[in-house]
Design a protein around this motif. Structure first.
Motif, PDB file in Angstrom:
ATOM      1  N   PRO A 298       3.228 -83.580  14.036  1.00 10.76           N
ATOM      2  CA  PRO A 298       1.668 -84.074  14.355  1.00 10.76           C
ATOM      3  C   PRO A 298       1.403 -85.291  13.949  1.00 10.76           C
ATOM      4  O   PRO A 298       0.246 -86.057  14.443  1.00 10.76           O
ATOM      5  N   CYS A 299       2.305 -86.107  13.306  1.00 13.02           N
ATOM      6  CA  CYS A 299       2.077 -87.461  12.748  1.00 13.02           C
ATOM      7  C   CYS A 299       2.319 -88.324  14.013  1.00 13.02           C
ATOM      8  O   CYS A 299       2.011 -89.564  13.898  1.00 13.02           O
ATOM      9  N   GLY A 300       3.133 -87.888  15.176  1.00 14.26           N
ATOM     10  CA  GLY A 300       3.405 -88.943  16.276  1.00 14.26           C
ATOM     11  C   GLY A 300       4.869 -89.077  16.060  1.00 14.26           C
ATOM     12  O   GLY A 300       5.300 -89.660  17.282  1.00 14.26           O
ATOM     13  N   ARG A 301       5.673 -89.131  15.297  1.00 17.09           N
ATOM     14  CA  ARG A 301       7.052 -89.336  15.131  1.00 17.09           C
ATOM     15  C   ARG A 301       7.621 -88.498  15.925  1.00 17.09           C
ATOM     16  O   ARG A 301       7.469 -87.105  15.694  1.00 17.09           O
ATOM     17  N   THR A 302       8.485 -88.750  16.799  1.00 15.86           N
ATOM     18  CA  THR A 302       9.095 -87.846  17.940  1.00 15.86           C
ATOM     19  C   THR A 302      10.573 -87.281  17.506  1.00 15.86           C
ATOM     20  O   THR A 302      11.090 -86.410  18.406  1.00 15.86           O
ATOM     21  N   ASN A 303      11.203 -87.728  16.596  1.00 14.14           N
ATOM     22  CA  ASN A 303      12.646 -87.318  16.401  1.00 14.14           C
ATOM     23  C   ASN A 303      12.624 -85.812  15.888  1.00 14.14           C
ATOM     24  O   ASN A 303      11.420 -85.213  15.552  1.00 14.14           O
TER      25      ASN A 303
END
Length: 405
Positions: A298-303
């Motif tokens: 949910p923080c936006g990091r996509t890994n």
């Protein structure tokens, strides 16, 4: 929301394109070390451009690294530099020797500290050890990467640590999860209030109750998963929803005793490929269990995300005086395509060891597997056929239920 760099928010297509370019280059660099050249003999790096292709390469186990170091100390031929070309040489229990370098956040933990909100204006109270093992230097390097100052505290002399924390105004704790409690308790005993607002922890279990107790004191605690061999593997963000894999490694979750990736969500052993040009480990088995979490943080990091540490994959157990290893269980499964998974259970009746081999299969004929069990495990045991999907999703292929009380 701010990010450490643009790598953290890449799309799936961007990651695939990057992998297709960087993975062959990493394998070429790895082959400049004697040990990796031997392991990768016959591999054509230009053909290894996807995670699926990577999964066809052999797995390196820590036992192999240890044996290589005995024959060719200190690094067993796994580095691309000679020992004196590293600024540091560390020793971990085993002993295992690891290289270290100064500058450029060599272990890549700066990404974790940034996600934890550490940066300019902070002073990190670093309670990781500086003696022989690299953890202290790993976190000091990370602090420098985010322009934070460091108090190199280590462990022990708790009263002096509290005094220093008060006088200096350290704002961030770095260390094992439980050692912070020792410092806080000592501060209470001394009647001192500390300025700590964040804790960055690793090297031990962070139990929910302990995390909450720190939160009650106004200290936000996040953890990372890192090793001396590989540096940062994965880390928590403020979203507290799994651990995000670091951008400098590829993580696979494989069935213990094999190099075969498990389906998403299934617990297995963590295998890591590092892009470190000085210490290029390819498909290095950590011996730890975890599982992939679906979706993105949910923080936006996509890994890719994993669930964090879930136990040990090296479940080697002595039954009836014989060692049974996960690799043997994997061979048992490979002999019969209709077997989905297997689990060896060790029990005790009086002074006797008992072994039950549970097999996930639609077959109803247990007798057909008796010879394979004896051949692969070197022991006779009761064979129990269970429905596919019924064994626990805990990564265990060997379970020891024995009690010696």
């Amino acid at each position: 929301m701010t990010f450490y760099d643009e790598l953290e928010t890449r799309s799936a297509d961007q990651r695939a394109a990057w992998l297709a370019q960087e993975l062959p280059a990493a394998l070429l660099r790895a082959r400049t070390s004697p040990a990796m050249a031997r392991i990768l003999q016959g591999v054509e790096p230009e053909t290894v451009t996807t995670r699926e292709a990577l999964a066809g390469l052999p797995v390196i186990r820590k036992s192999e690294l240890s044996e290589a170091q005995k024959k060719q100390p200190p690094f067993g031929g796994f580095t691309t530099r000679r020992p004196h070309e590293f600024e540091n040489v560390f020793q971990s229990p085993g002993p295992i020797y690891e290289p270290g370098r100064r500058g450029n956040d060599w272990w890549r933990l700066g990404r974790f500290l940034f996600a934890a909100g550490v940066g300019p204006g902070d002073i990190v109270h670093n309670c990781f050890g500086y003696h022989l093992t690299p953890a202290g230097m790993m976190f000091e390097s990370a602090a420098r990467a985010v322009d934070a100052a460091v108090l190199p505290a280590g462990t022990g002399q708790t009263e002096l640590q509290v005094r220093a924390a008060v006088d200096i105004g350290t704002s961030v704790y770095a260390g094992t999860p439980d050692y912070l409690k020792i410092i806080l308790d000592k501060a209470d005993e001394m009647g001192e209030a500390l300025a700590l607002t964040r804790a960055t922890v690793s090297g031990g279990a962070l139990f929910p109750g302990l995390r909450q107790s720190y939160a009650d004191r106004g200290i936000a605690t996040t953890q990372c998963y890192a090793t001396a061999d590989l540096g940062l593997i994965a880390y928590e963000s403020p979203a507290m929803d799994g651990m995000i894999v670091d951008e400098g490694v590829i993580v696979e979750i494989v069935r213990p005793g094999t190099g075969i990736p498990v389906p998403e969500g299934e617990v297995g052993e963590v295998v890591v490929t590092s892009f470190n040009a000085d210490y290029p480990l390819v498909r290095f088995a950590t011996g730890d269990l975890s599982a992939v979490l679906a979706g993105q943080s949910p923080c936006g990091r996509t890994n890719m995300r994993i669930r964090g540490w879930m136990g040990r994959a090296d479940q080697t157990t002595k039954i009836k005086g014989m060692f049974v290893r996960p690799e043997q269980v994997a061979v048992l499964v490979s002999r019969h395509p209709e077997i989905a998974r297997a689990r060896v259970v060790a029990d005790r009746a009086g002074d006797m060891d008992l072994m039950t081999v549970q097999l996930e299969t639609d077959s109803k004929d247990a007798a057909r597997y008796e010879a394979t069990v004896l051949d692969t495990l070197k022991l006779r045991g009761r064979i129990e056929l269970v429905a596919p999907g019924s064994l626990p999703n805990d990564g265990k292929v060997i379970e020891d239920r024995r009690s010696y009380d």
